[in-house]
Motif scaffolding. Structure first.
Motif, mmCIF file in Angstrom:
data_model
loop_
_atom_site.group_PDB
_atom_site.id
_atom_site.type_symbol
_atom_site.label_atom_id
_atom_site.label_comp_id
_atom_site.label_asym_id
_atom_site.label_seq_id
_atom_site.Cartn_x
_atom_site.Cartn_y
_atom_site.Cartn_z
ATOM 1 N N UNK A 171 0.726 -1.166 -0.022
ATOM 2 C CA UNK A 171 0.089 0.064 0.090
ATOM 3 C C UNK A 171 0.989 1.321 -0.131
ATOM 4 N N UNK A 172 0.549 2.261 -0.866
ATOM 5 C CA UNK A 172 1.139 3.387 -0.903
ATOM 6 C C UNK A 172 1.363 4.173 0.369
ATOM 7 N N UNK A 173 2.469 4.784 0.741
ATOM 8 C CA UNK A 173 2.528 5.443 1.927
ATOM 9 C C UNK A 173 2.500 6.916 1.608
ATOM 10 N N UNK A 174 2.424 7.512 0.647
ATOM 11 C CA UNK A 174 2.444 8.957 0.277
ATOM 12 C C UNK A 174 1.025 9.274 -0.014
ATOM 13 N N UNK A 175 0.258 10.425 0.266
ATOM 14 C CA UNK A 175 -1.188 10.726 0.114
ATOM 15 C C UNK A 175 -1.589 11.030 -1.270
ATOM 16 N N UNK A 176 -0.732 11.253 -2.348
ATOM 17 C CA UNK A 176 -1.126 11.460 -3.645
ATOM 18 C C UNK A 176 -1.229 10.082 -4.326
ATOM 19 N N UNK A 177 -0.735 9.103 -3.610
ATOM 20 C CA UNK A 177 -0.621 7.784 -4.658
ATOM 21 C C UNK A 177 -2.051 7.114 -4.730
ATOM 22 N N UNK A 178 -2.245 6.426 -5.678
ATOM 23 C CA UNK A 178 -3.392 5.934 -6.031
ATOM 24 C C UNK A 178 -3.393 4.335 -6.093
ATOM 25 N N UNK A 179 -4.454 3.549 -5.603
ATOM 26 C CA UNK A 179 -4.120 1.945 -5.625
ATOM 27 C C UNK A 179 -4.960 1.800 -7.009
ATOM 28 N N UNK A 180 -4.130 0.934 -7.873
ATOM 29 C CA UNK A 180 -4.817 0.539 -9.277
ATOM 30 C C UNK A 180 -5.203 -0.876 -9.308
ATOM 31 N N UNK A 181 -4.591 -1.739 -8.116
ATOM 32 C CA UNK A 181 -4.984 -2.888 -7.918
ATOM 33 C C UNK A 181 -4.832 -3.469 -6.635
ATOM 34 N N UNK A 182 -5.337 -4.643 -6.444
ATOM 35 C CA UNK A 182 -5.140 -4.969 -4.910
ATOM 36 C C UNK A 182 -4.436 -6.382 -4.829
ATOM 37 N N UNK A 183 -3.616 -6.657 -3.763
ATOM 38 C CA UNK A 183 -2.863 -7.730 -3.666
ATOM 39 C C UNK A 183 -3.770 -8.832 -3.030
ATOM 40 N N UNK A 184 -3.309 -10.029 -3.211
ATOM 41 C CA UNK A 184 -4.355 -10.950 -2.452
ATOM 42 C C UNK A 184 -3.867 -11.320 -1.228
ATOM 43 N N UNK A 185 -4.571 -11.503 -0.232
ATOM 44 C CA UNK A 185 -4.442 -11.958 1.136
ATOM 45 C C UNK A 185 -3.770 -13.236 1.180
ATOM 46 N N UNK A 186 -2.870 -13.565 1.967
ATOM 47 C CA UNK A 186 -2.322 -14.961 1.953
ATOM 48 C C UNK A 186 -1.004 -15.226 0.894
ATOM 49 N N UNK A 187 -0.997 -14.304 0.088
ATOM 50 C CA UNK A 187 0.211 -14.258 -0.978
ATOM 51 C C UNK A 187 0.459 -15.613 -1.411
ATOM 52 N N UNK A 188 1.819 -16.087 -1.491
ATOM 53 C CA UNK A 188 2.239 -17.212 -2.421
ATOM 54 C C UNK A 188 1.176 -18.649 -2.310
ATOM 55 N N UNK A 189 1.285 -19.243 -3.089
ATOM 56 C CA UNK A 189 0.303 -20.440 -3.105
ATOM 57 C C UNK A 189 -0.992 -20.084 -3.470
ATOM 58 N N UNK A 190 -1.526 -18.894 -3.941
ATOM 59 C CA UNK A 190 -2.713 -18.840 -4.593
ATOM 60 C C UNK A 190 -2.565 -18.671 -6.045
ATOM 61 N N UNK A 191 -2.365 -19.880 -6.612
ATOM 62 C CA UNK A 191 -2.495 -20.100 -8.023
ATOM 63 C C UNK A 191 -3.274 -21.288 -8.409
ATOM 64 N N UNK A 192 -3.634 -21.212 -9.787
ATOM 65 C CA UNK A 192 -4.267 -22.588 -10.010
ATOM 66 C C UNK A 192 -3.638 -22.884 -11.631
ATOM 67 N N UNK A 193 -4.030 -24.138 -11.914
ATOM 68 C CA UNK A 193 -3.397 -24.625 -13.134
ATOM 69 C C UNK A 193 -4.159 -25.471 -14.024
ATOM 70 N N UNK A 194 -4.327 -25.365 -15.186
ATOM 71 C CA UNK A 194 -4.940 -26.292 -16.079
ATOM 72 C C UNK A 194 -3.698 -26.934 -16.794
ATOM 73 N N UNK A 195 -3.926 -28.307 -16.911
ATOM 74 C CA UNK A 195 -3.076 -29.180 -17.406
ATOM 75 C C UNK A 195 -3.439 -29.807 -18.515
ATOM 76 N N UNK A 196 -2.875 -29.597 -19.661
ATOM 77 C CA UNK A 196 -3.429 -30.526 -20.958
ATOM 78 C C UNK A 196 -2.156 -31.306 -21.420
ATOM 79 N N UNK A 197 -2.484 -32.620 -21.927
ATOM 80 C CA UNK A 197 -1.406 -33.413 -22.527
ATOM 81 C C UNK A 197 -1.876 -33.690 -24.135
ATOM 82 N N UNK A 198 -1.163 -33.497 -24.953
ATOM 83 C CA UNK A 198 -1.281 -33.860 -26.345
ATOM 84 C C UNK A 198 -0.287 -34.848 -26.833
ATOM 85 N N UNK A 199 -0.998 -36.089 -27.336
ATOM 86 C CA UNK A 199 -0.015 -37.122 -27.923
ATOM 87 C C UNK A 199 -0.292 -38.616 -27.220
#
Length: 140
Positions: A6-34
């Motif tokens: 989070x920005x510490x200066x007053x004129x900064x603007x948040x354009x996105x939010x980080x996820x609570x919990x951090x790393x490990x928050x991902x998902x994967x689709x896995x496909x195998x052709x052959x």
């Protein structure tokens, strides 16, 4: 300025939010052709991708990174791989693997379990870093 905190200066603007919990928050689709699907490889995919995310986040001290969904496509056969690569991009000549931010996809040619998994980890690392830190330049 862009930051994961989070920005510490007053004129900064948040354009996105980080996820609570951090790393490990991902998902994967896995496909195998052959034809030669390897069940040992299939079961190792999730653990290896999880390891990549944890290694990068810890090594780079990235706390609260955005959740990330990646697609992994493994293709058995060099001709099949090249045809898929050429449909996705016209600039690459690799025959082992590549990544594309369009769709957050890592594409890897099947070269046996050990070699393929090394390339999977490499391409997934490109996707994670590119999503978290910006596009990663490819050497000429």
């Amino acid at each position: 300025m862009f930051s994961d905190r989070k920005p510490s200066v007053p004129d900064a603007r948040v354009v996105g939010h980080t996820a609570e919990g951090g790393v490990g928050m991902f998902s994967t689709d896995y496909r195998f052709f052959g034809a030669r699907r390897d069940s040992g490889f299939d079961s190792a995919v999730s653990a290896n991708i999880d390891g990549v995310f944890r290694f990068l986040a810890k090594g780079l001290d990235l706390e609260g990174v955005e959740p990330l969904h990646v697609r992994l496509t493994v293709i058995d056969g060099e001709r099949r791989f090249i045809a898929y690569r050429d449909r996705r991009t016209s600039t690459l000549t690799t025959t082992s693997g590549f990544y594309a931010f369009d769709g957050n996809e890592a594409v890897v040619r099947w070269m046996g379990q050990e070699t393929t998994m090394r390339v999977v980890r490499h391409e997934i690392a490109h996707l994670a870093l590119g999503n978290w830190l910006g596009d990663i330049p490819v050497p000429d």
